[in-house]
Motif scaffolding. Structure first.
Motif, PDB file in Angstrom:
ATOM      1  N   VAL A  20      -8.339   5.641 -33.489  1.00  0.00           N
ATOM      2  CA  VAL A  20      -7.879   6.409 -34.651  1.00  0.00           C
ATOM      3  C   VAL A  20      -8.983   7.337 -35.157  1.00  0.00           C
ATOM      4  O   VAL A  20      -8.763   8.537 -35.362  1.00  0.00           O
ATOM      5  N   ILE A  21     -10.177   6.794 -35.362  1.00  0.00           N
ATOM      6  CA  ILE A  21     -11.308   7.616 -35.809  1.00  0.00           C
ATOM      7  C   ILE A  21     -11.594   8.717 -34.789  1.00  0.00           C
ATOM      8  O   ILE A  21     -11.841   9.869 -35.155  1.00  0.00           O
ATOM      9  N   GLY A  22     -11.563   8.382 -33.500  1.00  0.00           N
ATOM     10  CA  GLY A  22     -11.838   9.361 -32.449  1.00  0.00           C
ATOM     11  C   GLY A  22     -10.843  10.498 -32.443  1.00  0.00           C
ATOM     12  O   GLY A  22     -11.218  11.666 -32.332  1.00  0.00           O
ATOM     13  N   ILE A  23      -9.564  10.180 -32.568  1.00  0.00           N
ATOM     14  CA  ILE A  23      -8.543  11.232 -32.561  1.00  0.00           C
ATOM     15  C   ILE A  23      -8.708  12.141 -33.782  1.00  0.00           C
ATOM     16  O   ILE A  23      -8.664  13.376 -33.662  1.00  0.00           O
ATOM     17  N   ILE A  24      -8.907  11.550 -34.932  1.00  0.00           N
ATOM     18  CA  ILE A  24      -9.059  12.350 -36.161  1.00  0.00           C
ATOM     19  C   ILE A  24     -10.311  13.221 -36.086  1.00  0.00           C
ATOM     20  O   ILE A  24     -10.263  14.423 -36.345  1.00  0.00           O
ATOM     21  N   ALA A  25     -11.435  12.615 -35.716  1.00  0.00           N
ATOM     22  CA  ALA A  25     -12.691  13.367 -35.642  1.00  0.00           C
ATOM     23  C   ALA A  25     -12.619  14.459 -34.580  1.00  0.00           C
ATOM     24  O   ALA A  25     -13.075  15.585 -34.799  1.00  0.00           O
ATOM     25  N   GLY A  26     -12.047  14.147 -33.416  1.00  0.00           N
ATOM     26  CA  GLY A  26     -11.920  15.139 -32.351  1.00  0.00           C
ATOM     27  C   GLY A  26     -11.007  16.285 -32.750  1.00  0.00           C
ATOM     28  O   GLY A  26     -11.297  17.448 -32.476  1.00  0.00           O
ATOM     29  N   TRP A  27      -9.897  15.974 -33.437  1.00  0.00           N
ATOM     30  CA  TRP A  27      -8.969  17.004 -33.883  1.00  0.00           C
ATOM     31  C   TRP A  27      -9.623  17.912 -34.923  1.00  0.00           C
ATOM     32  O   TRP A  27      -9.512  19.134 -34.840  1.00  0.00           O
ATOM     33  N   LEU A  28     -10.326  17.301 -35.894  1.00  0.00           N
ATOM     34  CA  LEU A  28     -11.004  18.100 -36.912  1.00  0.00           C
ATOM     35  C   LEU A  28     -12.083  18.998 -36.291  1.00  0.00           C
ATOM     36  O   LEU A  28     -12.207  20.167 -36.642  1.00  0.00           O
ATOM     37  N   ALA A  29     -12.851  18.439 -35.362  1.00  0.00           N
ATOM     38  CA  ALA A  29     -13.902  19.221 -34.700  1.00  0.00           C
ATOM     39  C   ALA A  29     -13.295  20.365 -33.899  1.00  0.00           C
ATOM     40  O   ALA A  29     -13.830  21.480 -33.888  1.00  0.00           O
ATOM     41  N   GLU A  30     -12.177  20.095 -33.236  1.00  0.00           N
ATOM     42  CA  GLU A  30     -11.483  21.131 -32.475  1.00  0.00           C
ATOM     43  C   GLU A  30     -11.085  22.296 -33.378  1.00  0.00           C
ATOM     44  O   GLU A  30     -11.269  23.461 -33.023  1.00  0.00           O
ATOM     45  N   LYS A  31     -10.549  21.993 -34.548  1.00  0.00           N
ATOM     46  CA  LYS A  31     -10.116  23.036 -35.483  1.00  0.00           C
ATOM     47  C   LYS A  31     -11.308  23.827 -36.016  1.00  0.00           C
ATOM     48  O   LYS A  31     -11.268  25.050 -36.087  1.00  0.00           O
ATOM     49  N   VAL A  32     -12.372  23.134 -36.385  1.00  0.00           N
ATOM     50  CA  VAL A  32     -13.555  23.801 -36.938  1.00  0.00           C
ATOM     51  C   VAL A  32     -14.233  24.686 -35.893  1.00  0.00           C
ATOM     52  O   VAL A  32     -14.679  25.788 -36.202  1.00  0.00           O
ATOM     53  N   MET A  33     -14.267  24.215 -34.659  1.00  0.00           N
ATOM     54  CA  MET A  33     -14.949  24.960 -33.603  1.00  0.00           C
ATOM     55  C   MET A  33     -14.043  25.981 -32.919  1.00  0.00           C
ATOM     56  O   MET A  33     -14.487  26.685 -32.009  1.00  0.00           O
ATOM     57  N   GLY A  34     -12.777  26.076 -33.337  1.00  0.00           N
ATOM     58  CA  GLY A  34     -11.866  27.072 -32.780  1.00  0.00           C
ATOM     59  C   GLY A  34     -11.481  26.812 -31.338  1.00  0.00           C
ATOM     60  O   GLY A  34     -11.295  27.742 -30.564  1.00  0.00           O
ATOM     61  N   ARG A  35     -11.378  25.571 -30.966  1.00  0.00           N
ATOM     62  CA  ARG A  35     -10.987  25.193 -29.600  1.00  0.00           C
ATOM     63  C   ARG A  35      -9.532  24.757 -29.585  1.00  0.00           C
ATOM     64  O   ARG A  35      -8.913  24.566 -30.622  1.00  0.00           O
ATOM     65  N   ASN A  36      -8.993  24.573 -28.387  1.00  0.00           N
ATOM     66  CA  ASN A  36      -7.614  24.128 -28.248  1.00  0.00           C
ATOM     67  C   ASN A  36      -7.542  23.091 -27.137  1.00  0.00           C
ATOM     68  O   ASN A  36      -7.463  23.433 -25.963  1.00  0.00           O
TER      69      ASN A  36
ATOM     70  N   VAL B  25     -17.368   7.525 -44.435  1.00  0.00           N
ATOM     71  CA  VAL B  25     -18.691   7.813 -43.859  1.00  0.00           C
ATOM     72  C   VAL B  25     -18.614   7.780 -42.341  1.00  0.00           C
ATOM     73  O   VAL B  25     -19.153   8.654 -41.658  1.00  0.00           O
ATOM     74  N   THR B  26     -17.912   6.794 -41.805  1.00  0.00           N
ATOM     75  CA  THR B  26     -17.756   6.694 -40.358  1.00  0.00           C
ATOM     76  C   THR B  26     -17.021   7.915 -39.819  1.00  0.00           C
ATOM     77  O   THR B  26     -17.409   8.487 -38.798  1.00  0.00           O
ATOM     78  N   LEU B  27     -15.977   8.338 -40.510  1.00  0.00           N
ATOM     79  CA  LEU B  27     -15.233   9.520 -40.077  1.00  0.00           C
ATOM     80  C   LEU B  27     -16.104  10.771 -40.141  1.00  0.00           C
ATOM     81  O   LEU B  27     -16.093  11.589 -39.219  1.00  0.00           O
ATOM     82  N   LEU B  28     -16.877  10.928 -41.202  1.00  0.00           N
ATOM     83  CA  LEU B  28     -17.759  12.095 -41.325  1.00  0.00           C
ATOM     84  C   LEU B  28     -18.835  12.114 -40.245  1.00  0.00           C
ATOM     85  O   LEU B  28     -19.148  13.174 -39.692  1.00  0.00           O
ATOM     86  N   VAL B  29     -19.394  10.960 -39.949  1.00  0.00           N
ATOM     87  CA  VAL B  29     -20.421  10.876 -38.896  1.00  0.00           C
ATOM     88  C   VAL B  29     -19.802  11.188 -37.540  1.00  0.00           C
ATOM     89  O   VAL B  29     -20.374  11.931 -36.741  1.00  0.00           O
ATOM     90  N   ALA B  30     -18.609  10.647 -37.278  1.00  0.00           N
ATOM     91  CA  ALA B  30     -17.917  10.931 -36.020  1.00  0.00           C
ATOM     92  C   ALA B  30     -17.569  12.413 -35.917  1.00  0.00           C
ATOM     93  O   ALA B  30     -17.737  13.032 -34.857  1.00  0.00           O
ATOM     94  N   PHE B  31     -17.105  12.993 -37.006  1.00  0.00           N
ATOM     95  CA  PHE B  31     -16.780  14.417 -37.037  1.00  0.00           C
ATOM     96  C   PHE B  31     -18.023  15.257 -36.762  1.00  0.00           C
ATOM     97  O   PHE B  31     -17.995  16.186 -35.951  1.00  0.00           O
ATOM     98  N   GLY B  32     -19.120  14.946 -37.428  1.00  0.00           N
ATOM     99  CA  GLY B  32     -20.373  15.681 -37.205  1.00  0.00           C
ATOM    100  C   GLY B  32     -20.854  15.573 -35.775  1.00  0.00           C
ATOM    101  O   GLY B  32     -21.277  16.567 -35.169  1.00  0.00           O
ATOM    102  N   GLY B  33     -20.768  14.384 -35.218  1.00  0.00           N
ATOM    103  CA  GLY B  33     -21.153  14.198 -33.819  1.00  0.00           C
ATOM    104  C   GLY B  33     -20.244  14.954 -32.867  1.00  0.00           C
ATOM    105  O   GLY B  33     -20.699  15.530 -31.875  1.00  0.00           O
ATOM    106  N   ALA B  34     -18.940  14.989 -33.169  1.00  0.00           N
ATOM    107  CA  ALA B  34     -17.984  15.710 -32.323  1.00  0.00           C
ATOM    108  C   ALA B  34     -18.235  17.219 -32.381  1.00  0.00           C
ATOM    109  O   ALA B  34     -18.177  17.905 -31.352  1.00  0.00           O
TER     110      ALA B  34
END
Length: 84
Positions: free
Chosen positions: A10-26, A61-70
């Motif tokens: 769950v954390i991985g999917i959310i963090a990966g999706w958010l990172a994808e949107k911020v970085m303009g990837r698909n 915090v875990t989600l933010l750290v995962a998002f930052g790492g992604a």
């Protein structure tokens, strides 16, 4: 209390999706999961070992750290891709 496999997914999917949107990837769901989980490991290592921030459990915090790492992972992959 640590995260179980479902929590990591769950954390991985959310963090990966958010990172994808911020970085303009698909990417697709599986790629978002992989980026998010690897990003969580990278972000957790940086937060724990370099910044001294304890990370664990199912919280913001875990989600933010995962998002930052992604985001960092996608940025680094982008640099490598441009050089190749």
């Amino acid at each position: 209390m640590g995260l179980g496999i479902i929590g990591w997914i769950v954390i991985g999917i959310i963090a990966g999706w958010l990172a994808e949107k911020v970085m303009g990837r698909n990417h697709g769901l599986l790629t978002n999961l992989i980026v998010g989980v690897v990003g969580a490991l990278l972000g957790g290592w940086i937060a724990g070992n370099l910044l001294g921030i304890p990370v664990g459990g199912f919280n913001i915090v875990t989600l933010l750290v995962a998002f930052g790492g992604a985001v960092l992972l996608l940025f680094l992959l982008g640099l490598v891709k441009r050089r190749a």
